[in-house]
Scaffold this active site. Structure first.
Site, mmCIF file in Angstrom:
data_model
loop_
_atom_site.group_PDB
_atom_site.id
_atom_site.type_symbol
_atom_site.label_atom_id
_atom_site.label_comp_id
_atom_site.label_asym_id
_atom_site.label_seq_id
_atom_site.Cartn_x
_atom_site.Cartn_y
_atom_site.Cartn_z
ATOM 1 N N HIS A 225 -5.718 8.888 -1.663
ATOM 2 C CA HIS A 225 -6.282 7.858 -2.553
ATOM 3 C C HIS A 225 -7.809 7.926 -2.543
ATOM 4 O O HIS A 225 -8.488 6.894 -2.550
ATOM 5 C CB HIS A 225 -5.792 6.459 -2.136
ATOM 6 C CG HIS A 225 -4.332 6.229 -2.409
ATOM 7 N ND1 HIS A 225 -3.856 5.787 -3.618
ATOM 8 C CD2 HIS A 225 -3.236 6.406 -1.631
ATOM 9 C CE1 HIS A 225 -2.526 5.681 -3.573
ATOM 10 N NE2 HIS A 225 -2.122 6.069 -2.374
ATOM 11 N N ASP A 306 -1.573 5.583 3.277
ATOM 12 C CA ASP A 306 -0.354 5.709 2.466
ATOM 13 C C ASP A 306 -0.420 6.924 1.541
ATOM 14 O O ASP A 306 -1.494 7.337 1.109
ATOM 15 C CB ASP A 306 -0.139 4.442 1.630
ATOM 16 C CG ASP A 306 -1.317 4.145 0.710
ATOM 17 O OD1 ASP A 306 -2.472 4.391 1.130
ATOM 18 O OD2 ASP A 306 -1.097 3.692 -0.422
ATOM 19 N N GLU A 307 0.742 7.461 1.264
ATOM 20 C CA GLU A 307 0.941 8.411 0.166
ATOM 21 C C GLU A 307 -0.024 9.592 0.189
ATOM 22 O O GLU A 307 -0.535 9.997 -0.852
ATOM 23 C CB GLU A 307 0.814 7.675 -1.181
ATOM 24 C CG GLU A 307 1.905 6.637 -1.355
ATOM 25 C CD GLU A 307 1.754 5.822 -2.625
ATOM 26 O OE1 GLU A 307 2.761 5.627 -3.305
ATOM 27 O OE2 GLU A 307 0.628 5.357 -2.915
ATOM 28 N N SER A 308 -0.220 10.180 1.356
ATOM 29 C CA SER A 308 -1.035 11.402 1.427
ATOM 30 C C SER A 308 -0.105 12.584 1.190
ATOM 31 O O SER A 308 0.131 13.397 2.082
ATOM 32 C CB SER A 308 -1.716 11.492 2.793
ATOM 33 O OG SER A 308 -2.704 10.510 2.889
#
Ligand code: ACM
Length: 503
Positions: A225, A306-308
């Site tokens: 992100h 999150d969400e790497s």
């Protein structure tokens, strides 16, 4: 036993007994109390009714407020409304919450304004009752954030998590890396205008939140992100990784794919990462965390995690260990999204934020449990019940559906200690996040947040076994908040599950 007509209070108190009669409220009603909560009561009553109560310095008075640490547990209060109203807070927060309860009892009928007679004894179930505002996908200025603090603190929520950076923009000034706000703050989703907080803006938000007993948790989302960081400082960020989901979603939504060095205006995830093997990345993280810590009196800094999706697991784990250690070195407690629990050596005491489903998938439960093994604790943000940006119904105009469609009853009927196999004492409480991909204005945010934030406030505050802690009672009580929200200009969604009351 469920009372047929419970007192119109949300969250449900530990104990609330209706008394016969009402206490009239007029301009001659005197208020005695030297706490900020007394002034807040005067201001709120005037906003709601137009009546200016009379502050007095000495007894007698019809409304009295004071603090007595012996009176109840931290953040607790007692409130008695008979011929007089007396609020005793265990501390200043408790007094503030007692005032919120009194304001919910303030009602108008044909004879005028009055407070419903009641005996209330109250204190929270969980110390952590949070809400998150994503100011990165769309930016919300200081006045909007203050309005958000007013409406959420009135529900006895006590932490405000600000998601200050994401692929689409960077939202807080950092002196040592000035291009972040010079070059990466002007953008947001769909090419809408961006914005950022100066350090004074940020301090103003923190102080305002504190005056409503909310602790601000700043989040810089890392290592993923982070596309916006690369717009300002290309040397810190890897080239975008275009996964199949991102490409398919971007086509479906007619959104552009991320391109290195250019603002990203879509809402796909998982394509960006800071450079994990370059030492200057940690210099950057250290500077940002230090400057945030200097202007954040609260104990926490959220480091993301999150969400790497494009980051190899070993690299991600290495980053998680180093980044959480940097937060500890800055004197703060790290918070991370639960994925960072994959890192064996995550800094001791790091708090994990669980955003998986109420039935955990994959490694989510193990990752979350690892924070507890490392001496930390957990905040529960189960996405299919707490996410405030999910639609209420399939056809609701705002919000997304990837986690679930969440009607008010679904938001209400869940139990934070029943999801993970960890001791109950490891659950600090809950947080309800509002991600802002689809919300441009605070009014749109409010339509998604209210009434579901009230459901989460009750999950976090009210005793699990309280007789009123059931949907049949909640739907009536939350419906009774309509006149308060209307008076305060809160643009709640009038969901048809709720019997909304007129006054
Ligand atoms: C998240 O919803 N990506 C934490």
């Amino acid at each position: 036993m469920v009372l047929p007509h419970p007192l119109p209070l949300v969250p449900a108190p530990v104990s609330a007994i209706a008394r016969e009669g009402r206490m009239p409220i007029t301009a001659t009603t005197r208020v005695l109390g030297h706490s900020p909560a007394a002034a807040q009561l005067l201001a709120a009553v005037e906003r709601r009714t137009g009546i200016r109560l009379t502050p007095v310095e000495t007894a007698p008075a019809e409304i009295e407020l004071f603090v007595d640490p012996e009176s109840s547990a931290p953040e607790g209060y007692t409130l008695e409304v008979g011929e007089r109203a007396v609020i005793i807070g265990a501390d200043e927060a408790g007094l503030f919450y007692g005032v919120q309860t009194l304001l919910q009892l303030l009602r108008q009928d044909d004879t005028g304004w009055s407070v419903l007679g009641a005996d209330v004894a109250d204190s929270p179930r969980f110390p952590r009752r949070g809400v998150m505002l994503d100011v990165a996908r769309h930016f919300f200025g200081v006045d909007d954030v203050k309005r958000f603090i007013d409406s959420t603190s009135a529900l006895k929520l006590n932490h405000l998590h600000l998601h200050l950076s994401d692929d689409q923009g960077w939202r807080v000034h950092i002196d040592s890396w000035p291009r972040l706000t010079q070059l990466s703050a002007g953008s947001s989703v769909d090419g809408h205008p961006g914005g950022f907080y100066t350090k004074d803006d940020y301090r103003e938000i923190v102080a305002y939140a504190a005056s409503r007993h909310m602790i601000v948790i700043p989040e810089i989302d890392l290592p993923g992100h982070t596309h916006a960081i690369g717009v300002a400082y290309p040397e810190l960020v890897e080239a975008p990784v275009l996964n199949d989901t991102l490409v398919a979603d971007s086509q479906r939504l007619e959104q552009p794919l991320p391109e290195a060095g250019k603002p990203y205006l879509g809402w796909g995830v998982g394509h960006s990462s800071v450079r994990i093997h370059e030492e200057r990345t940690y210099g950057f993280v250290r500077d940002v965390v230090r400057e945030l810590a200097e202007m954040t009196p609260g104990p926490y800094i959220h480091i993301g995690g999150d969400e790497s999706l494009g980051t190899p697991q070993a690299d991600f784990d290495l980053f998680a260990e180093r980044a959480t250690e940097i937060v500890v070195e800055a004197g703060k407690i790290p918070i991370a999204w639960h994925e960072m629990g994959s890192a064996a050596g995550i800094a001791e005491g790091t708090v994990g934020q669980y955003w998986g489903m109420t039935t955990p998938a994959g490694a989510h439960a193990e990752e979350a449990a690892h924070f507890v093994e490392r001496g930390g604790a957990l905040i529960m943000s189960a996405a299919n019940v707490t996410y405030l940006d999910m639609k209420y119904t399939d056809d609701f105009p705002l919000g997304l559906t990837w986690a679930a469609v969440i009607d008010v009853r679904t938001a209400y009927e869940w139990e934070p200690t029943a999801i993970l196999d960890v001791p109950e004492s490891a659950i600090l409480g809950i947080e309800a996040p509002l991600w802002s991909e689809t919300t441009r204005t605070l009014g749109e945010v409010e339509q998604l947040v209210f009434p579901r934030a009230a459901a989460q406030a009750e999950v976090a505050w009210s005793p699990r076994e309280a007789p009123d802690r059931v949907w049949a009672s909640f739907r009536v009580r939350v419906g009774s908040l309509a006149p308060l929200w209307k008076a305060e200009g809160v643009e709640f969604h009038p969901a048809d599950e709720i019997p909304w009351s007129a006054r």
